[in-house]
Design an enzyme around this catalytic site. Structure first.
Site, PDB file in Angstrom:
ATOM      1  N   ASN A 207     -40.709 -26.367  -9.269  1.00 15.98           N
ATOM      2  CA  ASN A 207     -41.953 -26.615 -10.012  1.00 15.98           C
ATOM      3  C   ASN A 207     -42.124 -25.543 -11.062  1.00 15.98           C
ATOM      4  O   ASN A 207     -41.291 -24.653 -11.193  1.00 15.98           O
ATOM      5  CB  ASN A 207     -43.141 -26.641  -9.030  1.00 15.98           C
ATOM      6  CG  ASN A 207     -43.276 -25.327  -8.274  1.00 15.98           C
ATOM      7  OD1 ASN A 207     -43.556 -24.287  -8.870  1.00 15.98           O
ATOM      8  ND2 ASN A 207     -43.027 -25.355  -6.964  1.00 15.98           N
ATOM      9  N   ASP A 276     -43.639 -29.233  -1.081  1.00 16.80           N
ATOM     10  CA  ASP A 276     -44.062 -29.969   0.122  1.00 16.80           C
ATOM     11  C   ASP A 276     -42.906 -30.754   0.730  1.00 16.80           C
ATOM     12  O   ASP A 276     -42.909 -31.070   1.917  1.00 16.80           O
ATOM     13  CB  ASP A 276     -45.192 -30.945  -0.239  1.00 16.80           C
ATOM     14  CG  ASP A 276     -46.491 -30.184  -0.520  1.00 16.80           C
ATOM     15  OD1 ASP A 276     -47.189 -30.503  -1.487  1.00 16.80           O
ATOM     16  OD2 ASP A 276     -46.769 -29.219   0.234  1.00 16.80           O
ATOM     17  N   LYS A 286     -21.010 -31.884  -6.219  1.00 14.50           N
ATOM     18  CA  LYS A 286     -21.951 -32.310  -7.256  1.00 14.50           C
ATOM     19  C   LYS A 286     -22.025 -33.838  -7.264  1.00 14.50           C
ATOM     20  O   LYS A 286     -20.987 -34.516  -7.257  1.00 14.50           O
ATOM     21  CB  LYS A 286     -21.479 -31.803  -8.632  1.00 14.50           C
ATOM     22  CG  LYS A 286     -22.447 -32.144  -9.753  1.00 14.50           C
ATOM     23  CD  LYS A 286     -21.952 -31.636 -11.084  1.00 14.50           C
ATOM     24  CE  LYS A 286     -22.871 -32.104 -12.210  1.00 14.50           C
ATOM     25  NZ  LYS A 286     -22.324 -31.735 -13.529  1.00 14.50           N
ATOM     26  N   PHE A 323     -54.386 -20.971  -2.190  1.00 18.02           N
ATOM     27  CA  PHE A 323     -54.653 -21.463  -3.536  1.00 18.02           C
ATOM     28  C   PHE A 323     -54.628 -22.991  -3.479  1.00 18.02           C
ATOM     29  O   PHE A 323     -54.113 -23.578  -2.519  1.00 18.02           O
ATOM     30  CB  PHE A 323     -53.591 -20.966  -4.522  1.00 18.02           C
ATOM     31  CG  PHE A 323     -53.893 -19.633  -5.138  1.00 18.02           C
ATOM     32  CD1 PHE A 323     -53.806 -18.472  -4.390  1.00 18.02           C
ATOM     33  CD2 PHE A 323     -54.273 -19.537  -6.473  1.00 18.02           C
ATOM     34  CE1 PHE A 323     -54.087 -17.235  -4.954  1.00 18.02           C
ATOM     35  CE2 PHE A 323     -54.554 -18.293  -7.051  1.00 18.02           C
ATOM     36  CZ  PHE A 323     -54.458 -17.152  -6.287  1.00 18.02           C
ATOM     37  N   LYS A 337     -59.010 -28.481   1.550  1.00 21.45           N
ATOM     38  CA  LYS A 337     -57.927 -27.568   1.966  1.00 21.45           C
ATOM     39  C   LYS A 337     -58.476 -26.397   2.766  1.00 21.45           C
ATOM     40  O   LYS A 337     -57.864 -25.901   3.699  1.00 21.45           O
ATOM     41  CB  LYS A 337     -57.113 -27.100   0.750  1.00 21.45           C
ATOM     42  CG  LYS A 337     -56.255 -28.223   0.204  1.00 21.45           C
ATOM     43  CD  LYS A 337     -55.440 -27.878  -1.013  1.00 21.45           C
ATOM     44  CE  LYS A 337     -54.619 -29.100  -1.418  1.00 21.45           C
ATOM     45  NZ  LYS A 337     -53.896 -28.886  -2.693  1.00 21.45           N
ATOM     46  N   LYS A 341     -56.838 -26.253   6.368  1.00 25.74           N
ATOM     47  CA  LYS A 341     -55.894 -25.151   6.613  1.00 25.74           C
ATOM     48  C   LYS A 341     -56.570 -23.947   7.241  1.00 25.74           C
ATOM     49  O   LYS A 341     -55.967 -22.901   7.430  1.00 25.74           O
ATOM     50  CB  LYS A 341     -55.196 -24.784   5.285  1.00 25.74           C
ATOM     51  CG  LYS A 341     -54.607 -26.040   4.613  1.00 25.74           C
ATOM     52  CD  LYS A 341     -53.537 -25.779   3.623  1.00 25.74           C
ATOM     53  CE  LYS A 341     -53.006 -27.060   3.003  1.00 25.74           C
ATOM     54  NZ  LYS A 341     -51.760 -26.886   2.244  1.00 25.74           N
TER      55      LYS A 341
HETATM   56  O1  PMT Z   1     -47.093 -18.690 -10.716  1.00 25.48           O
HETATM   57  P1  PMT Z   1     -47.911 -18.995 -11.928  1.00 25.48           P
HETATM   58  O2  PMT Z   1     -47.098 -19.567 -13.054  1.00 25.48           O
HETATM   59  O3  PMT Z   1     -48.779 -17.856 -12.362  1.00 25.48           O
HETATM   60  O4  PMT Z   1     -48.906 -20.213 -11.516  1.00 25.48           O
HETATM   61  C1  PMT Z   1     -49.898 -19.889 -10.574  1.00 25.48           C
HETATM   62  C2  PMT Z   1     -50.070 -21.072  -9.583  1.00 25.48           C
HETATM   63  C3  PMT Z   1     -50.604 -22.266 -10.347  1.00 25.48           C
HETATM   64  C4  PMT Z   1     -48.756 -21.411  -8.939  1.00 25.48           C
HETATM   65  C5  PMT Z   1     -51.059 -20.585  -8.521  1.00 25.48           C
HETATM   66  O5  PMT Z   1     -52.277 -20.216  -9.146  1.00 25.48           O
HETATM   67  C6  PMT Z   1     -51.319 -21.664  -7.512  1.00 25.48           C
HETATM   68  O6  PMT Z   1     -52.139 -22.554  -7.684  1.00 25.48           O
HETATM   69  N1  PMT Z   1     -50.543 -21.572  -6.390  1.00 25.48           N
HETATM   70  C7  PMT Z   1     -50.581 -22.606  -5.344  1.00 25.48           C
HETATM   71  C8  PMT Z   1     -49.735 -23.746  -5.745  1.00 25.48           C
HETATM   72  C9  PMT Z   1     -49.675 -24.748  -4.638  1.00 25.48           C
HETATM   73  O7  PMT Z   1     -48.701 -24.959  -3.966  1.00 25.48           O
HETATM   74  O8  PMT Z   1     -50.919 -25.285  -4.468  1.00 25.48           O
HETATM   75  P2  PMT Z   1     -51.090 -26.542  -3.395  1.00 25.48           P
HETATM   76  O9  PMT Z   1     -52.471 -27.048  -3.623  1.00 25.48           O
HETATM   77  O10 PMT Z   1     -49.947 -27.493  -3.469  1.00 25.48           O
HETATM   78  O11 PMT Z   1     -50.983 -25.769  -1.976  1.00 25.48           O
HETATM   79  C10 PMT Z   1     -52.167 -25.296  -1.356  1.00 25.48           C
HETATM   80  C11 PMT Z   1     -51.874 -23.994  -0.616  1.00 25.48           C
HETATM   81  O12 PMT Z   1     -50.961 -24.263   0.450  1.00 25.48           O
HETATM   82  C12 PMT Z   1     -51.245 -22.903  -1.465  1.00 25.48           C
HETATM   83  O13 PMT Z   1     -51.801 -21.674  -1.040  1.00 25.48           O
HETATM   84  C13 PMT Z   1     -49.777 -22.960  -1.096  1.00 25.48           C
HETATM   85  O14 PMT Z   1     -49.161 -21.658  -1.168  1.00 25.48           O
HETATM   86  C14 PMT Z   1     -49.830 -23.438   0.333  1.00 25.48           C
HETATM   87  N2  PMT Z   1     -48.679 -24.240   0.755  1.00 25.48           N
HETATM   88  C15 PMT Z   1     -48.385 -25.404   0.132  1.00 25.48           C
HETATM   89  C16 PMT Z   1     -47.316 -26.149   0.575  1.00 25.48           C
HETATM   90  C17 PMT Z   1     -46.542 -25.684   1.674  1.00 25.48           C
HETATM   91  N3  PMT Z   1     -45.511 -26.378   2.133  1.00 25.48           N
HETATM   92  N4  PMT Z   1     -46.866 -24.520   2.286  1.00 25.48           N
HETATM   93  C18 PMT Z   1     -47.927 -23.787   1.838  1.00 25.48           C
HETATM   94  O15 PMT Z   1     -48.202 -22.725   2.379  1.00 25.48           O
END
Ligand code: PMT
Length: 401
Positions: A207, A276, A286, A323, A337, A341
Site C-alpha cells: 500500500n 488485511d 515468477k 489508527f 474500530k 479492537k
Molecule cells: O505512513 P504514512 O505515509 O505517513 O501514512 C500514514 C497512514 C495513513 C498509514 C497512517 O496515518 C494510518 O492511517 N495508519 C493505519 C493504516 C491502516 O491500516 O488503517 P486501517 O483502518 O486499515 O487499520 C486500523 C488499525 O488496525 C491500524 O492501527 C492498523 O495498524 C491496525 N491493523 C490493521 C490491519 C491488520 N491486519 N492489523 C492491524 O493491526
C-alpha cells in the site's frame, strides 16, 4: 529550534568542516548560533567561514580588547539555551573534565548554566585510550550529554570508532533539551509503514504508506524522553536516532515482532498500514503473464491491533492506540474500530485528501475515545504526532485516576 540561542564551540579536528554545515542547518531553522573556536580549530576552518554561516561575530580570543569581545566567556554563556561542542577533541574533553578555563571555550562552558552537548571526534586509538574514556565518564557524571562518535573510515585513513556523530542524531539530542520530558519512563512500541505480501519472487501486494506518520511518532516520543521501539515495514526514511528499529516485510513478520515487544510496552501505537490479506499461494517462480486473466486467491492476515485489544484484560495498564485509514464515514468507522479492537484511542485520518493520510507531510486527524470525538486542524505530521502524545498522556493520567 526557532529562536534558540546555541553557543557552538568548535575545536581542532578535521571534523570542524562538518561543524560548518551544522551551523548552517541551525541557522536555516532560525536558531541564533554564536560560534567560539579554539586556536587549533582555526587551523582547520577560518573564523570567516563560521561568521558568514552564522551571521554572527565569531569568538576566538578570551583576552581580546575589542569592545564587543571583552569578557566574552561571560557574556556569551549568559543567555545560551544550549552549548554544543562539535567536534570535541581529546584535548578539549580533558580540559572540560578537569574544569580548566585556559581558553575562551572552556571558560565559557564553566561560566554557563545551559545544558552542554559534547560530540567527540578523533582517531579511534585516542578515543579508546583510558585517559580519554575516563574524561568522557567524568563529563557524563557532570551531566554533560555526550553524543557517541560513529564507526567508519577516519580522516587518518584508518577505519574505527571516532567519526563525528551524524547531524540528525545531534539535532534530536538538542531538540530533546527544548521539550518537556513528559514521556520519560514510558516504554513505547510503535508500528509504521506498509507491509509487503509476496505473490512471486518479483511481485508483492502493498500500500501507499511511506512510514512518515509512524517515524514522526517515534522521533517526537524519543525527544520527550520515552524509550522507543519502532517496528517498521519497508520505507525510504532514515532510522530515527536513539531508538530500537525492528525492520519487517510482511504482516505476519510484523505480528510476530509486535508479539515479542508488546509485553514490555506501557504504550502501543499502531500507525502501520498492515495488509488485511495476503496471496494464499506464493509462487516459487515468477508467474508468467498469459492471455487468461490472473485470478488471485487471498487469505486473511492476523488483525494485530484486535489481538492486542483482546489481550488488554491481562494488561489493563497498557495504553493501546490504533489508527483508522478511512475514505468515508470517518467518525463512525473510527468509533467502530475503537469498540471492535478495544483500543483506548483511535486516530482517524482521511486517505482521499491531498494533504492527509498516505505519503504526505501533513495530516488532519480525529481523535476517537470513549469520551467522544475531537477534530484536529491540518497540521504537520510532526505536530500531529506531538498532539497524539499530548492526548496519550492525558488518557494515561485519567486511566491511573
Ligand atoms: O505512513 P504514512 O505515509 O505517513 O501514512 C500514514 C497512514 C495513513 C498509514 C497512517 O496515518 C494510518 O492511517 N495508519 C493505519 C493504516 C491502516 O491500516 O488503517 P486501517 O483502518 O486499515 O487499520 C486500523 C488499525 O488496525 C491500524 O492501527 C492498523 O495498524 C491496525 N491493523 C490493521 C490491519 C491488520 N491486519 N492489523 C492491524 O493491526
Amino acid at each position: 529550534m526557532q529562536g534558540r540561542k546555541i553557543l557552538f564551540g568548535v575545536t581542532g579536528s578535521i571534523a570542524a568542516c562538518k561543524a560548518a554545515t551544522w551551523v548552517s542547518s541551525l541557522v536555516q531553522e532560525e536558531a541564533q548560533v554564536t560560534v567560539m573556536m579554539t586556536e587549533a580549530a582555526t587551523r582547520f576552518v577560518t573564523p570567516l567561514t563560521f561568521g558568514a554561516l552564522s551571521g554572527q561575530q565569531v569568538y576566538t580570543d578570551m583576552f581580546s580588547t575589542d569592545a564587543e569581545e571583552i569578557m566574552a566567556h561571560i557574556t556569551l554563556s549568559g543567555d545560551a539555551d544550549a552549548v554544543l561542542i562539535a567536534p570535541a577533541t581529546a584535548q578539549t574533553i580533558a580540559q572540560l573534565a578537569q574544569g580548566m578555563a585556559d581558553n575562551l571555550l572552556s571558560a565559557a562552558v564553566l561560566a554557563s548554566a545551559a545544558p552542554v552537548v559534547v560530540c567527540p571526534a578523533m582517531n579511534s586509538k585516542m578515543l579508546a585510550h583510558p585517559a580519554t574514556q575516563r574524561n568522557l565518564a567524568i563529563l557524563k557524571e557532570l551531566g554533560y550529554l555526550v553524543v557517541e562518535p560513529e564507526t567508519g573510515p577516519l580522516a587518518c585513513g584508518e577505519v574505527g570508532t571516532g567519526r563525528l556523530a551524524e547531524w540528525d542524531t545531534v539535532r534530536e539530542v538538542l531538540q530533546g533539551l527544548f521539550v518537556e520530558q513528559d514521556l520519560a519512563g514510558q516504554q513505547i512500541l510503535i508500528t509504521a509503514g506498509p507491509t509487503r505480501e509476496p505473490l512471486d519472487p518479483a511481485r508483492y501486494l502493498s500500500n501507499r504508506s511511506s512510514g512518515k506518520m509512524g517515524y514522526f511518532l517515534a522521533r517526537t516520543a524519543r525527544r520527550r524522553g520515552a524509550e522507543v521501539t519502532l517496528i517498521s515495514g519497508p520505507t525510504n526514511l532514515p532510522a530515527p536516532p536513539e531508538i530500537t528499529l525492528v525492520p519487517v516485510q510482511t504482516a505476519a513478520e510484523m505480528a510476530k515482532a509486535v508479539k515479542e515487544h508488546a509485553e514490555n510496552a506501557s504504550i502501543i501505537v499502531k500507525a502501520a498500514a498492515v495488509a488485511d490479506f495476503r496471496p494464499k499461494n506464493v509462487a516459487s517462480l515468477k508467474i508468467k503473464k498469459s492471455t487468461a486473466a490472473l485470478q488471485l486467491e487471498l487469505e486473511p492476515n492476523q488483525d494485530i491491533l484486535a489481538s492486542l485489544g483482546k489481550g488488554k484484560v491481562q494488561r489493563p495498564d497498557q495504553l493501546l492506540v490504533g489508527f483508522a485509514a478511512e475514505s468515508n464515514n470517518h467518525e463512525a468507522e473510527g468509533r467502530r474500530k475503537l469498540e471492535a479492537k478495544q483500543a483506548d484511542l483511535i486516530v482517524v485520518n482521511d486517505i482521499l485528501g491531498k494533504q492527509t493520510g498516505f505519503d504526505v507531510d501533513t495530516n488532519q486527524v480525529i481523535f476517537i475515545t470513549q469520551e467522544g470525538a475531537e477534530q484536529l486542524a491540518l497540521l504537520s505530521k510532526e505536530e500531529t504526532a506531538n498532539r497524539i502524545w499530548d492526548k496519550v498522556i492525558a488518557l494515561h493520567k485519567s486511566k491511573r485516576g
